[in-house]
Every structure is written in structure tokens, then in C-alpha cells.
Design an enzyme around this catalytic site. Sequence first.
Site, mmCIF file in Angstrom:
data_model
loop_
_atom_site.group_PDB
_atom_site.id
_atom_site.type_symbol
_atom_site.label_atom_id
_atom_site.label_comp_id
_atom_site.label_asym_id
_atom_site.label_seq_id
_atom_site.Cartn_x
_atom_site.Cartn_y
_atom_site.Cartn_z
ATOM 1 N N HIS A 288 31.637 20.066 21.540
ATOM 2 C CA HIS A 288 32.524 19.271 22.456
ATOM 3 C C HIS A 288 32.582 18.146 21.764
ATOM 4 O O HIS A 288 31.725 17.096 22.100
ATOM 5 C CB HIS A 288 31.594 19.339 23.946
ATOM 6 N N HIS B 204 35.733 15.318 20.701
ATOM 7 C CA HIS B 204 37.011 15.059 20.796
ATOM 8 C C HIS B 204 37.728 14.115 19.568
ATOM 9 O O HIS B 204 36.994 13.135 19.300
ATOM 10 C CB HIS B 204 37.626 14.022 22.149
ATOM 11 N N GLU C 65 32.131 16.396 36.015
ATOM 12 C CA GLU C 65 31.550 15.218 35.343
ATOM 13 C C GLU C 65 32.078 14.129 36.548
ATOM 14 O O GLU C 65 31.068 13.647 36.955
ATOM 15 C CB GLU C 65 32.622 15.138 34.204
ATOM 16 N N GLY D 253 41.092 15.215 30.562
ATOM 17 C CA GLY D 253 41.958 14.264 31.405
ATOM 18 C C GLY D 253 41.208 13.911 32.666
ATOM 19 O O GLY D 253 40.065 14.659 32.877
ATOM 20 N N HIS E 85 36.954 20.946 31.137
ATOM 21 C CA HIS E 85 36.114 19.871 31.721
ATOM 22 C C HIS E 85 35.776 19.949 33.245
ATOM 23 O O HIS E 85 36.941 20.064 33.819
ATOM 24 C CB HIS E 85 36.890 18.539 31.256
ATOM 25 N N ASP F 2 30.839 14.532 22.717
ATOM 26 C CA ASP F 2 32.058 14.250 23.372
ATOM 27 C C ASP F 2 32.786 13.430 22.569
ATOM 28 O O ASP F 2 33.708 13.579 22.199
ATOM 29 C CB ASP F 2 31.719 13.678 24.667
ATOM 30 N N ASP G 290 40.112 12.085 19.016
ATOM 31 C CA ASP G 290 40.736 10.659 19.296
ATOM 32 C C ASP G 290 39.614 9.718 19.387
ATOM 33 O O ASP G 290 39.655 8.738 19.406
ATOM 34 C CB ASP G 290 41.839 10.597 20.136
#
Length: 333
Positions: free
Chosen positions: A8, A10, A203, A173, A200, A280, A12
Site C-alpha cells: 500500500h 501511493h 480509516e 480519496g 480504502h 501509505d 504521489d
Amino acid sequence: MKNFIDLHLHLDGSLPYSTVKKLMKAHNFPSLTETQLKEKLSVSKECANLQEYLTKFDFPLLFLQTKKDLEVAIFDLLKSLRSQGLVYTEIRFAPQLHTQKNLTQEEAVRACIAGLEKFYKWQDEQQDNSYPLHANLILCLMRLPNREQENSLTVRLAAKYDQHHVVGIDLAGPEGPIPNKAFRPFFKDAKALHIPFTIHAGEAAGPESMQEALDLGTKRIGHGIRCLESEQMVQYLVDHNITLECCATSNLNTKIFKKIDSYPLKTLLSKKIKATLNCDNMTVSNTNLPKEFKLLESKTGLTKLDEHQLLLNSINAAFASDQEKNRLLTIFS
Ligand SMILES: [Zn+2]
């Protein structure tokens, strides 16, 4: 060197600082001081919640809008992960967020594949005896309003490039405003096209959001740490062999937990939940996987045995071929 797996991560939110600086220069963006850059890319201890956390993606996304940007970003990120001892990772990104300068989603996907292949070439030329890092890509759908066309295209691209390092889709998102169940049509298509997926959930929202994700047929949940709020949910996860992609520091940043000491990864393992440990967003959260493991060892008493279980859970849940899973089992045996 210790070895790790991250399922997991990302793109960006995990760009090395040096890469951001390089891309800023390439785009003639005025240079910033270290403090200014840190403020743009990483959260401080005062980060209030997930909404604030998500604002840290705006700046790096400015420099991820051309084929070259994406190629460089993937290449540099993989190099950095390899130096940390990672042997397998699934990097996720939302192709629709890389179209601000008229790049198509498909061009964005192809650029990331090109970056990955360039990395493999570079890795083959290295003379050290470390295990090679293998990587795959997960395409994120966005949990934003009015994205039906974009999300539907992302699903189709995941199917088109499934033999080219793209191994699945995700739903990312802000969690809460739009319920997971609103995305049912996309996951129905994914199922029909045999595209594996993760979502996702659990959370910013609790077990009810996880249940919606599970009802869509997911076998993996991004985070899911709030499952402990419901005994019923815990039982469901055990009974259905669901994997949780836990990300400790990220969950502290978004204020799900106040202190790392109370991060319940050991509790999840003791309840026989298939938990894994991931980053993450390395840059947003100022972390990396070796750090995460060390932190949980020192603050929560995570043992070698626990760590081995976490890695086995990652291997089992990876969207990788059987051949790749066997390679990983050999490394961690
Ligand atoms: Zn995430």
C-alpha cells in the site's frame, strides 16, 4: 539488509524530496527553502485529520503531469525502495489525476510502466548481491463526485494492461462523503473482467464503511484499522480471510490514534486477522517501511515472529503471480 514488502504505497505521496526538486527545476518552478518544501509535502504533528492530510498531494501532483515526470517519478521511487531493502511492492496512483496538462489516462499508465521497465533495466546492471525489487501497479479510482467516466476508463485500462505490470484497482480519496456502495458498478465490471481489487475503508469512517467495501467483493482493505470497533466485523474478517493493509504512521497523522504505543497491529494478529504493514505515503508521513517496523518493535513490542507473520500475510494477499509469490516465500523462509 532486512527485506520488506509494501502493498500500500501511493506514488504521489511517496516521491523522494530529491525527485520533487528535480521535477520543479525541469518545470521552471521557483525553488523553495527546505522548510517551505517540507510544509508543502509532509504533514506536521499538528495535522488535524484525513482531509488535511490529503492536501499534501496537491503540490507533488503539479509535477506529475507529463510522460517524462511519471517515468522519472516511478524510476526514482523504485530506486529508493530498493535501497531500503524492499523486494516486492505494489505502487498505486490514479491515472485521472495526471491529466491536468492533457495527458490521457492511458498515456499516464504507459509512462509509469515505462518508468518501471527502465528501473528493471537499471537494476539488472547493478553488481550487488541484494535481492531484486519487483514491482506492480495498482490503478486508483477516485471517490469524488462526477467521476463516472474517468473511473470507468480506469477500470478498462486495468484490464487492458493486466499483462504489463498493472495488477489491480483501488478506490481512494476522502472516505465518508460518498459511500463505497455508490461505486458498485465499477467493481461489478472489475469482477467481470477478473481484475483484483482493494478498497480504502475503515480509516476516516468506521466498520460500516468497511462492510460496504466488503459487500462490493473486496478481499483486501486499505487500512481497515477501525474494524476493532466492532466484534462482528473482526469475526467477518477472520471468517472471510480478508487482508488489512495497515499503515501505522499514516493513521497517527490522520488522528485515528493518538500515540503509536496504542497502534493495535499486535491485537489484529492475535485475533488472527490477516494484517500487513505498509507505508501509505512515505513523503507525506515522513516515513519508510524499515522505520515503521522499528517503530512498532520499540513502541508496541512487535516481535520477529509477528513480523514474519505480517510478511507472510503480504505474500498471500499480493496481486502477484504464483511464481512471484514462490520467490518471495523463498526470500522470507
Ligand atoms: Zn492509501
